[in-house]
Write a protein that holds these residues in place. Structure first.
Motif, PDB file in Angstrom:
ATOM      1  N   PHE A 211       0.843  -1.187   0.000  1.00  0.00           N
ATOM      2  CA  PHE A 211       0.000   0.000   0.000  1.00  0.00           C
ATOM      3  C   PHE A 211       0.884   1.244   0.000  1.00  0.00           C
ATOM      4  CE2 PHE A 211      -2.183  -3.418   2.297  1.00  0.00           C
ATOM      5  CZ  PHE A 211      -3.286  -3.579   1.471  1.00  0.00           C
ATOM      6  N   LYS A 212       0.711   2.093  -1.007  1.00  0.00           N
ATOM      7  CA  LYS A 212       1.534   3.285  -1.154  1.00  0.00           C
ATOM      8  C   LYS A 212       0.789   4.560  -0.752  1.00  0.00           C
ATOM      9  CE  LYS A 212       4.459   1.420  -4.774  1.00  0.00           C
ATOM     10  NZ  LYS A 212       5.720   1.632  -4.115  1.00  0.00           N
ATOM     11  N   ARG A 213      -0.517   4.607  -1.064  1.00  0.00           N
ATOM     12  CA  ARG A 213      -1.361   5.758  -0.763  1.00  0.00           C
ATOM     13  C   ARG A 213      -2.759   5.260  -0.455  1.00  0.00           C
ATOM     14  NH1 ARG A 213      -0.955  10.602  -4.627  1.00  0.00           N
ATOM     15  NH2 ARG A 213       1.039  11.379  -3.965  1.00  0.00           N
ATOM     16  N   ALA A 214      -3.457   5.974   0.395  1.00  0.00           N
ATOM     17  CA  ALA A 214      -4.831   5.594   0.727  1.00  0.00           C
ATOM     18  C   ALA A 214      -5.785   6.051  -0.369  1.00  0.00           C
ATOM     19  CB  ALA A 214      -5.229   6.229   2.055  1.00  0.00           C
ATOM     20  N   LEU A 215      -6.798   5.235  -0.615  1.00  0.00           N
ATOM     21  CA  LEU A 215      -7.898   5.602  -1.508  1.00  0.00           C
ATOM     22  C   LEU A 215      -9.090   6.021  -0.661  1.00  0.00           C
ATOM     23  CD1 LEU A 215      -7.933   2.675  -4.099  1.00  0.00           C
ATOM     24  CD2 LEU A 215      -7.429   5.073  -4.577  1.00  0.00           C
ATOM     25  N   VAL A 216      -9.849   6.994  -1.174  1.00  0.00           N
ATOM     26  CA  VAL A 216     -11.076   7.417  -0.499  1.00  0.00           C
ATOM     27  C   VAL A 216     -12.177   7.604  -1.535  1.00  0.00           C
ATOM     28  CG1 VAL A 216      -9.871   8.536   1.425  1.00  0.00           C
ATOM     29  CG2 VAL A 216     -10.449   9.867  -0.598  1.00  0.00           C
ATOM     30  N   PHE A 217     -13.406   7.569  -1.065  1.00  0.00           N
ATOM     31  CA  PHE A 217     -14.566   7.850  -1.896  1.00  0.00           C
ATOM     32  C   PHE A 217     -14.726   9.358  -1.981  1.00  0.00           C
ATOM     33  CE2 PHE A 217     -19.010   8.987  -2.191  1.00  0.00           C
ATOM     34  CZ  PHE A 217     -19.449   8.231  -3.253  1.00  0.00           C
ATOM     35  N   PRO A 218     -15.066   9.928  -3.121  1.00  0.00           N
ATOM     36  CA  PRO A 218     -15.269   9.299  -4.424  1.00  0.00           C
ATOM     37  C   PRO A 218     -13.963   9.234  -5.205  1.00  0.00           C
ATOM     38  CG  PRO A 218     -15.921  11.591  -4.575  1.00  0.00           C
ATOM     39  CD  PRO A 218     -15.441  11.351  -3.156  1.00  0.00           C
ATOM     40  N   ASP A 219     -13.833   8.224  -6.001  1.00  0.00           N
ATOM     41  CA  ASP A 219     -12.668   8.081  -6.875  1.00  0.00           C
ATOM     42  C   ASP A 219     -13.023   7.035  -7.928  1.00  0.00           C
ATOM     43  OD1 ASP A 219     -10.116   8.252  -8.006  1.00  0.00           O
ATOM     44  OD2 ASP A 219      -9.052   7.752  -6.157  1.00  0.00           O
ATOM     45  N   GLN A 220     -12.285   7.046  -8.981  1.00  0.00           N
ATOM     46  CA  GLN A 220     -12.370   6.026 -10.031  1.00  0.00           C
ATOM     47  C   GLN A 220     -10.963   5.473 -10.141  1.00  0.00           C
ATOM     48  OE1 GLN A 220     -15.232   5.362 -11.802  1.00  0.00           O
ATOM     49  NE2 GLN A 220     -14.404   3.937 -13.268  1.00  0.00           N
ATOM     50  N   ILE A 221     -10.824   4.162 -10.027  1.00  0.00           N
ATOM     51  CA  ILE A 221      -9.491   3.565 -10.120  1.00  0.00           C
ATOM     52  C   ILE A 221      -9.375   2.735 -11.392  1.00  0.00           C
ATOM     53  CG2 ILE A 221      -9.173   3.487  -7.615  1.00  0.00           C
ATOM     54  CD1 ILE A 221      -9.538   0.297  -8.138  1.00  0.00           C
ATOM     55  N   ILE A 222      -8.137   2.463 -11.742  1.00  0.00           N
ATOM     56  CA  ILE A 222      -7.828   1.503 -12.791  1.00  0.00           C
ATOM     57  C   ILE A 222      -7.060   0.380 -12.101  1.00  0.00           C
ATOM     58  CG2 ILE A 222      -6.695   1.079 -14.997  1.00  0.00           C
ATOM     59  CD1 ILE A 222      -6.740   4.171 -15.400  1.00  0.00           C
ATOM     60  N   ALA A 223      -7.577  -0.832 -12.199  1.00  0.00           N
ATOM     61  CA  ALA A 223      -6.883  -2.005 -11.663  1.00  0.00           C
ATOM     62  C   ALA A 223      -6.256  -2.738 -12.843  1.00  0.00           C
ATOM     63  CB  ALA A 223      -7.851  -2.913 -10.913  1.00  0.00           C
ATOM     64  N   GLY A 224      -4.961  -3.022 -12.750  1.00  0.00           N
ATOM     65  CA  GLY A 224      -4.256  -3.670 -13.840  1.00  0.00           C
ATOM     66  C   GLY A 224      -3.668  -5.005 -13.428  1.00  0.00           C
ATOM     67  N   ALA A 225      -3.466  -5.868 -14.431  1.00  0.00           N
ATOM     68  CA  ALA A 225      -2.873  -7.189 -14.202  1.00  0.00           C
ATOM     69  C   ALA A 225      -1.859  -7.496 -15.297  1.00  0.00           C
ATOM     70  CB  ALA A 225      -3.942  -8.273 -14.160  1.00  0.00           C
ATOM     71  N   ASN A 226      -0.847  -8.254 -14.913  1.00  0.00           N
ATOM     72  CA  ASN A 226       0.249  -8.612 -15.799  1.00  0.00           C
ATOM     73  C   ASN A 226       0.838  -9.937 -15.307  1.00  0.00           C
ATOM     74  OD1 ASN A 226       2.352  -8.378 -17.683  1.00  0.00           O
ATOM     75  ND2 ASN A 226       3.610  -7.183 -16.298  1.00  0.00           N
TER      76      ASN A 226
END
Length: 149
Positions: A72-87
């Motif tokens: 965990f590098k930074r906290a997320l809070v509402f509202p937000d839109q994230i991009i989740a990626g996979a590799n």
């Protein structure tokens, strides 16, 4: 990896996910367990991109998450839109190591990185099996087409 461009280069499969009010905990940020759901969403999108889920239904050979990790590098809070990626980072004898990332649109920053060790399993016998050449080829093709894009 700090920018969205670097994030885009690192993750060939990406999913947009809205941060929900219910994702937050009593400390006013997204609960750490929710990130693993974000990783799962990206992992399943990756599996769909290479046909793993179709093969699983046809042959009863499919993935199982053997181990997972998050940084965990930074906290997320509402509202937000994230991009989740996979590799896929590495192929192993009975599966592969995946990398995940979460990028916050609001913060314009990567908030979380993670990994997951995937083992292929014969769901009829419950025993681990080697990934098929077809699957390994599709993973390589996805990775290569992303790198050349």
């Amino acid at each position: 990896m700090r920018t969205q461009q670097e994030f885009d280069q690192a993750f060939p499969v990406q999913v947009n996910i809205p941060v929900q009010w219910g994702d937050m905990d009593a400390f006013g940020h997204v609960n750490n367990a929710v990130y693993f759901k974000y990783f799962e969403t990206a992992r399943l999108a990756y599996f769909n991109a290479v046909g793993v889920m179709e093969d699983m239904q046809a042959d009863q050979l499919g993935p199982i998450l053997a181990e997972t990790h998050a940084q965990f590098k930074r906290a997320l809070v509402f509202p937000d839109q994230i991009i989740a990626g996979a590799n896929v980072l590495e192929n192993h004898e009975y599966g592969f190591l995946m990398q995940y990332g979460v990028f916050s649109q609001q913060q314009q920053a990567i908030t979380t990185l993670g990994t997951g060790r995937i083992v292929m399993v014969d769901y009829n016998s419950g025993k681990k099996v080697k990934p098929t050449e077809k699957l390994l080829g599709l993973i390589a093709q996805l990775q290569q087409s992303h790198e050349s894009a």
